[in-house]
Write a protein that holds these residues in place. Structure first.
Motif, PDB file in Angstrom:
ATOM      1  N   VAL A 133     -28.270  -7.241  70.673  1.00 22.16           N
ATOM      2  CA  VAL A 133     -27.510  -7.465  71.898  1.00 22.16           C
ATOM      3  C   VAL A 133     -28.123  -6.600  72.993  1.00 22.16           C
ATOM      4  CG1 VAL A 133     -25.315  -8.163  70.889  1.00 22.16           C
ATOM      5  CG2 VAL A 133     -25.811  -5.738  71.175  1.00 22.16           C
ATOM      6  N   SER A 134     -28.018  -7.072  74.214  1.00 22.85           N
ATOM      7  CA  SER A 134     -28.573  -6.296  75.316  1.00 22.85           C
ATOM      8  C   SER A 134     -27.888  -6.663  76.617  1.00 22.85           C
ATOM      9  CB  SER A 134     -30.086  -6.528  75.447  1.00 22.85           C
ATOM     10  OG  SER A 134     -30.354  -7.885  75.777  1.00 22.85           O
ATOM     11  N   ALA A 135     -27.985  -5.749  77.562  1.00 24.67           N
ATOM     12  CA  ALA A 135     -27.583  -5.998  78.941  1.00 24.67           C
ATOM     13  C   ALA A 135     -28.597  -5.259  79.800  1.00 24.67           C
ATOM     14  CB  ALA A 135     -26.170  -5.497  79.213  1.00 24.67           C
ATOM     15  N   VAL A 136     -29.453  -6.011  80.472  1.00 23.60           N
ATOM     16  CA  VAL A 136     -30.553  -5.416  81.227  1.00 23.60           C
ATOM     17  C   VAL A 136     -30.520  -5.888  82.672  1.00 23.60           C
ATOM     18  CG1 VAL A 136     -32.007  -5.202  79.171  1.00 23.60           C
ATOM     19  CG2 VAL A 136     -32.139  -7.276  80.556  1.00 23.60           C
ATOM     20  N   HIS A 137     -31.194  -5.137  83.510  1.00 27.19           N
ATOM     21  CA  HIS A 137     -31.183  -5.467  84.933  1.00 27.19           C
ATOM     22  C   HIS A 137     -32.452  -4.945  85.579  1.00 27.19           C
ATOM     23  CE1 HIS A 137     -30.319  -1.223  85.908  1.00 27.19           C
ATOM     24  NE2 HIS A 137     -29.571  -1.262  84.805  1.00 27.19           N
ATOM     25  N   GLY A 138     -32.676  -5.345  86.806  1.00 30.39           N
ATOM     26  CA  GLY A 138     -33.845  -4.859  87.520  1.00 30.39           C
ATOM     27  C   GLY A 138     -34.399  -5.886  88.471  1.00 30.39           C
ATOM     28  N   THR A 139     -35.706  -5.843  88.613  1.00 29.36           N
ATOM     29  CA  THR A 139     -36.428  -6.732  89.518  1.00 29.36           C
ATOM     30  C   THR A 139     -37.490  -7.471  88.724  1.00 29.36           C
ATOM     31  OG1 THR A 139     -36.089  -5.211  91.370  1.00 29.36           O
ATOM     32  CG2 THR A 139     -37.822  -6.863  91.615  1.00 29.36           C
ATOM     33  N   LEU A 140     -37.501  -8.771  88.832  1.00 28.31           N
ATOM     34  CA  LEU A 140     -38.492  -9.563  88.116  1.00 28.31           C
ATOM     35  C   LEU A 140     -39.892  -9.295  88.655  1.00 28.31           C
ATOM     36  CD1 LEU A 140     -36.610 -12.973  87.979  1.00 28.31           C
ATOM     37  CD2 LEU A 140     -36.991 -11.427  86.061  1.00 28.31           C
ATOM     38  N   ASN A 141     -40.874  -9.305  87.764  1.00 30.31           N
ATOM     39  CA  ASN A 141     -42.243  -9.170  88.242  1.00 30.31           C
ATOM     40  C   ASN A 141     -42.641 -10.447  88.978  1.00 30.31           C
ATOM     41  OD1 ASN A 141     -43.276 -11.131  86.362  1.00 30.31           O
ATOM     42  ND2 ASN A 141     -43.384  -9.561  84.776  1.00 30.31           N
ATOM     43  N   PRO A 142     -43.711 -10.401  89.770  1.00 32.07           N
ATOM     44  CA  PRO A 142     -44.062 -11.566  90.599  1.00 32.07           C
ATOM     45  C   PRO A 142     -44.228 -12.860  89.819  1.00 32.07           C
ATOM     46  CG  PRO A 142     -45.263  -9.636  91.340  1.00 32.07           C
ATOM     47  CD  PRO A 142     -44.562  -9.233  90.072  1.00 32.07           C
ATOM     48  N   ARG A 143     -44.803 -12.797  88.607  1.00 32.68           N
ATOM     49  CA  ARG A 143     -45.006 -14.028  87.847  1.00 32.68           C
ATOM     50  C   ARG A 143     -43.679 -14.620  87.400  1.00 32.68           C
ATOM     51  NH1 ARG A 143     -48.987 -14.489  82.661  1.00 32.68           N
ATOM     52  NH2 ARG A 143     -47.445 -13.094  81.712  1.00 32.68           N
ATOM     53  N   ALA A 144     -42.761 -13.773  86.871  1.00 27.54           N
ATOM     54  CA  ALA A 144     -41.453 -14.265  86.453  1.00 27.54           C
ATOM     55  C   ALA A 144     -40.649 -14.755  87.651  1.00 27.54           C
ATOM     56  CB  ALA A 144     -40.700 -13.158  85.714  1.00 27.54           C
ATOM     57  N   GLN A 145     -40.757 -14.032  88.773  1.00 21.96           N
ATOM     58  CA  GLN A 145     -40.062 -14.454  89.990  1.00 21.96           C
ATOM     59  C   GLN A 145     -40.560 -15.828  90.450  1.00 21.96           C
ATOM     60  OE1 GLN A 145     -40.756 -11.937  93.350  1.00 21.96           O
ATOM     61  NE2 GLN A 145     -39.320 -13.017  94.692  1.00 21.96           N
ATOM     62  N   ALA A 146     -41.863 -16.026  90.437  1.00 14.13           N
ATOM     63  CA  ALA A 146     -42.429 -17.305  90.873  1.00 14.13           C
ATOM     64  C   ALA A 146     -42.001 -18.429  89.947  1.00 14.13           C
ATOM     65  CB  ALA A 146     -43.950 -17.204  90.923  1.00 14.13           C
ATOM     66  N   ALA A 147     -41.942 -18.143  88.640  1.00 10.45           N
ATOM     67  CA  ALA A 147     -41.537 -19.177  87.686  1.00 10.45           C
ATOM     68  C   ALA A 147     -40.094 -19.594  87.926  1.00 10.45           C
ATOM     69  CB  ALA A 147     -41.710 -18.665  86.258  1.00 10.45           C
ATOM     70  N   MET A 148     -39.211 -18.635  88.187  1.00  8.44           N
ATOM     71  CA  MET A 148     -37.813 -18.982  88.437  1.00  8.44           C
ATOM     72  C   MET A 148     -37.648 -19.677  89.783  1.00  8.44           C
ATOM     73  SD  MET A 148     -35.250 -16.262  86.776  1.00  8.44           S
ATOM     74  CE  MET A 148     -35.246 -16.036  84.996  1.00  8.44           C
ATOM     75  N   ALA A 149     -38.416 -19.252  90.763  1.00  6.75           N
ATOM     76  CA  ALA A 149     -38.365 -19.931  92.059  1.00  6.75           C
ATOM     77  C   ALA A 149     -38.811 -21.379  91.919  1.00  6.75           C
ATOM     78  CB  ALA A 149     -39.233 -19.189  93.070  1.00  6.75           C
ATOM     79  N   ALA A 150     -39.837 -21.593  91.084  1.00  6.12           N
ATOM     80  CA  ALA A 150     -40.325 -22.959  90.863  1.00  6.12           C
ATOM     81  C   ALA A 150     -39.285 -23.811  90.148  1.00  6.12           C
ATOM     82  CB  ALA A 150     -41.621 -22.911  90.055  1.00  6.12           C
ATOM     83  N   ARG A 151     -38.415 -23.176  89.332  1.00  3.45           N
ATOM     84  CA  ARG A 151     -37.333 -23.894  88.662  1.00  3.45           C
ATOM     85  C   ARG A 151     -36.201 -24.239  89.618  1.00  3.45           C
ATOM     86  NH1 ARG A 151     -35.602 -20.156  83.863  1.00  3.45           N
ATOM     87  NH2 ARG A 151     -33.712 -21.403  84.041  1.00  3.45           N
ATOM     88  N   GLY A 152     -36.273 -23.682  90.827  1.00  2.00           N
ATOM     89  CA  GLY A 152     -35.241 -23.991  91.815  1.00  2.00           C
ATOM     90  C   GLY A 152     -34.077 -23.029  91.844  1.00  2.00           C
ATOM     91  N   VAL A 153     -34.239 -21.810  91.269  1.00  2.00           N
ATOM     92  CA  VAL A 153     -33.155 -20.825  91.316  1.00  2.00           C
ATOM     93  C   VAL A 153     -32.918 -20.427  92.766  1.00  2.00           C
ATOM     94  CG1 VAL A 153     -32.410 -18.533  90.604  1.00  2.00           C
ATOM     95  CG2 VAL A 153     -33.689 -19.982  89.014  1.00  2.00           C
ATOM     96  N   PRO A 154     -31.715 -20.631  93.292  1.00  2.00           N
ATOM     97  CA  PRO A 154     -31.445 -20.350  94.707  1.00  2.00           C
ATOM     98  C   PRO A 154     -31.706 -18.896  95.065  1.00  2.00           C
ATOM     99  CG  PRO A 154     -29.661 -21.649  93.761  1.00  2.00           C
ATOM    100  CD  PRO A 154     -30.537 -21.219  92.617  1.00  2.00           C
ATOM    101  N   GLY A 155     -32.449 -18.678  96.144  1.00  2.39           N
ATOM    102  CA  GLY A 155     -32.695 -17.344  96.655  1.00  2.39           C
ATOM    103  C   GLY A 155     -33.733 -16.546  95.907  1.00  2.39           C
ATOM    104  N   MET A 156     -34.259 -17.061  94.801  1.00  3.39           N
ATOM    105  CA  MET A 156     -35.175 -16.281  93.981  1.00  3.39           C
ATOM    106  C   MET A 156     -36.471 -15.962  94.714  1.00  3.39           C
ATOM    107  SD  MET A 156     -36.025 -14.514  91.390  1.00  3.39           S
ATOM    108  CE  MET A 156     -34.419 -14.632  90.630  1.00  3.39           C
ATOM    109  N   ALA A 157     -36.931 -16.839  95.572  1.00  2.00           N
ATOM    110  CA  ALA A 157     -38.167 -16.578  96.301  1.00  2.00           C
ATOM    111  C   ALA A 157     -38.021 -15.379  97.236  1.00  2.00           C
ATOM    112  CB  ALA A 157     -38.585 -17.813  97.099  1.00  2.00           C
ATOM    113  N   GLN A 158     -36.791 -15.107  97.666  1.00  2.39           N
ATOM    114  CA  GLN A 158     -36.545 -14.020  98.610  1.00  2.39           C
ATOM    115  C   GLN A 158     -36.071 -12.731  97.935  1.00  2.39           C
ATOM    116  OE1 GLN A 158     -34.999 -17.187  99.095  1.00  2.39           O
ATOM    117  NE2 GLN A 158     -36.875 -17.764 100.204  1.00  2.39           N
ATOM    118  N   ASP A 159     -35.382 -12.852  96.792  1.00  5.49           N
ATOM    119  CA  ASP A 159     -34.755 -11.682  96.172  1.00  5.49           C
ATOM    120  C   ASP A 159     -34.951 -11.743  94.659  1.00  5.49           C
ATOM    121  OD1 ASP A 159     -33.107  -9.647  95.229  1.00  5.49           O
ATOM    122  OD2 ASP A 159     -31.555 -10.004  96.732  1.00  5.49           O
TER     123      ASP A 159
END
Length: 289
Positions: free
Chosen positions: A76-102
Motif C-alpha cells: 500500500v502507498s500514498a505518494v505525492h509530488g511533481t511528475l517528471n517531464p516524460r510522465a507529465q507529457a504522457a498524461m497530458a497526451a491522455r487528455g488529463v485536464p490541466g496536466m500540461a500546465q501543472d
C-alpha cells in the motif's frame, strides 16, 4: 479543480490500508491451516522526489516460503509530488485536464500478487488506486487470474465474483472491464494472454466520487471470495515435476509482462518510488523455454 480533496484522499488511503490488513490476515490464516508458521514481513517504503525531499510512501509486506504461498506481496502507498517531464507529457497526451500546465500529483492504492507453491493453485493479481491532479481525479485497478494449469470451473468462479461486484454498480461495468482486461493483459510478443483474465479499468471518473469510490471498494472486497475458494479447492492436489516446470515457464511469461508492459511498474520506477516495492510482484523463481 477548486474542491479541497484532502478528506477524500485520506479516506481512500485509509481504505486501501484496511483492505491490506484484511487480506494479510486471511492469507496468514491459510498458512496456519497448512501447519506453516510463514508470515508477512513488512517494510516501510518511501518515495523520494528528484530534489531529494520526502514524497510519501507506504508499506510493503511479503510472505516467502510458505506451504501455500511461495511468495505473496501486498503493498500500500500514498505518494505525492511533481511528475517528471516524460510522465507529465504522457498524461497530458491522455487528455488529463490541466496536466500540461501543472504536473503535481497524488496517488494511493493497494497492489498484490500471489505466487503459489502448488502448481494447481492459480497465481493471482489485484490492485486498486486513486489518482489526483489539480485538474482531475480518477480511480483504476482490477484483478486477474493467472493459473499455469487451467481449470475452467476456477475461471468461471473467479469471473462470477468479479461480475457480481461490477453488476452491483452498473450493468455495463463487467462486460466493459472484462474486455479491457482481455486487451490489457495480453502479451503481444507471445501472442497470448498472461492468464484467464478478469477485470481492468482506468480513468474512472463518472463525476460522482462517492459512487466511484464505492465501486473501487467493491472490487477490493471481491478479491478474497474470488480467490480463497480456489486455493481451498486446489491446495491438496498432488503435483509432479512436470507440473512445476509448467508453473515456472508460466511465471516467465508473467515476469515479461510486468517488466515490459505493465503501466504500474513503469509509473512506479519513473516517479522514484521504492524499487523493491515496485518489483515486489515478480515471481521468486521463473524459467524460459
Amino acid at each position: 479543480m477548486t474542491e479541497d480533496f484532502t478528506g477524500k484522499k485520506e479516506t481512500a488511503a485509509a481504505w486501501f490500508r484496511t483492505l491490506r490488513d484484511r487480506i494479510v490476515t486471511a492469507c496468514e490464516a491459510l498458512e496456519d491451516a497448512a501447519d506453516s508458521d510463514a508470515r508477512f514481513e513488512s517494510t516501510p517504503t518511501r518515495r523520494t522526489a528528484p530534489d531529494g525531499s520526502d514524497a510519501g510512501g507506504g508499506l510493503m509486506s511479503v510472505l516467502r516460503g510458505g506451504k501455500v504461498f511461495e511468495k505473496m506481496g501486498v503493498a500500500v502507498s500514498a505518494v505525492h509530488g511533481t511528475l517528471n517531464p516524460r510522465a507529465q507529457a504522457a498524461m497530458a497526451a491522455r487528455g488529463v485536464p490541466g496536466m500540461a500546465q501543472d504536473p503535481r500529483f497524488w496517488a494511493s492504492g493497494i497492489s498484490l500478487v500471489a505466487h503459489m507453491q502448488n502448481p494447481h493453485c492459480p497465481a493471482v493479481h489485484m490492485n486498486t488506486r486513486m489518482f489526483w491532479t489539480p485538474g482531475a481525479w480518477w480511480f483504476g485497478g482490477g484483478s486477474d487470474l493467472n493459473p499455469c494449469i487451467v481449470y475452467p470451473e476456477d475461471t468461471i468462479h473467479f469471473h462470477a465474483v468479479m461480475k457480481a461486484a461490477c453488476d452491483a454498480h452498473a450493468p455495463d461495468y463487467y462486460p466493459r472491464f472484462k474486455a479491457w482486461a482481455d486487451e490489457y493483459f495480453f502479451v503481444p510478443h507471445r501472442g497470448r494472454a498472461r492468464g484467464e483474465g478478469g477485470i481492468f479499468f482506468d480513468d474512472l471518473n463518472t463525476g460522482d466520487w462517492e459512487a466511484d469510490f464505492a465501486f473501487v471498494k467493491s472490487v477490493g472486497e471481491a478479491f478474497l471470495p474470488a480467490f480463497l475458494p480456489l486455493v481451498a479447492r486446489r491446495q491438496a492436489t498432488p503435483w509432479t515435476e512436470a507440473d512445476r516446470e509448467t508453473q515456472l515457464v508460466h511465471r516467465g511469461l508473467y515476469a515479461e509482462y510486468n517488466l515490459i508492459i505493465d503501466r504500474g511498474t513503469k509509473f512506479g520506477l519513473e516517479t522514484g518510488h521504492d524499487a523493491n516495492a515496485v518489483l515486489m510482484t515478480m515471481p521468486p523463481i521463473a524459467k524460459w523455454p
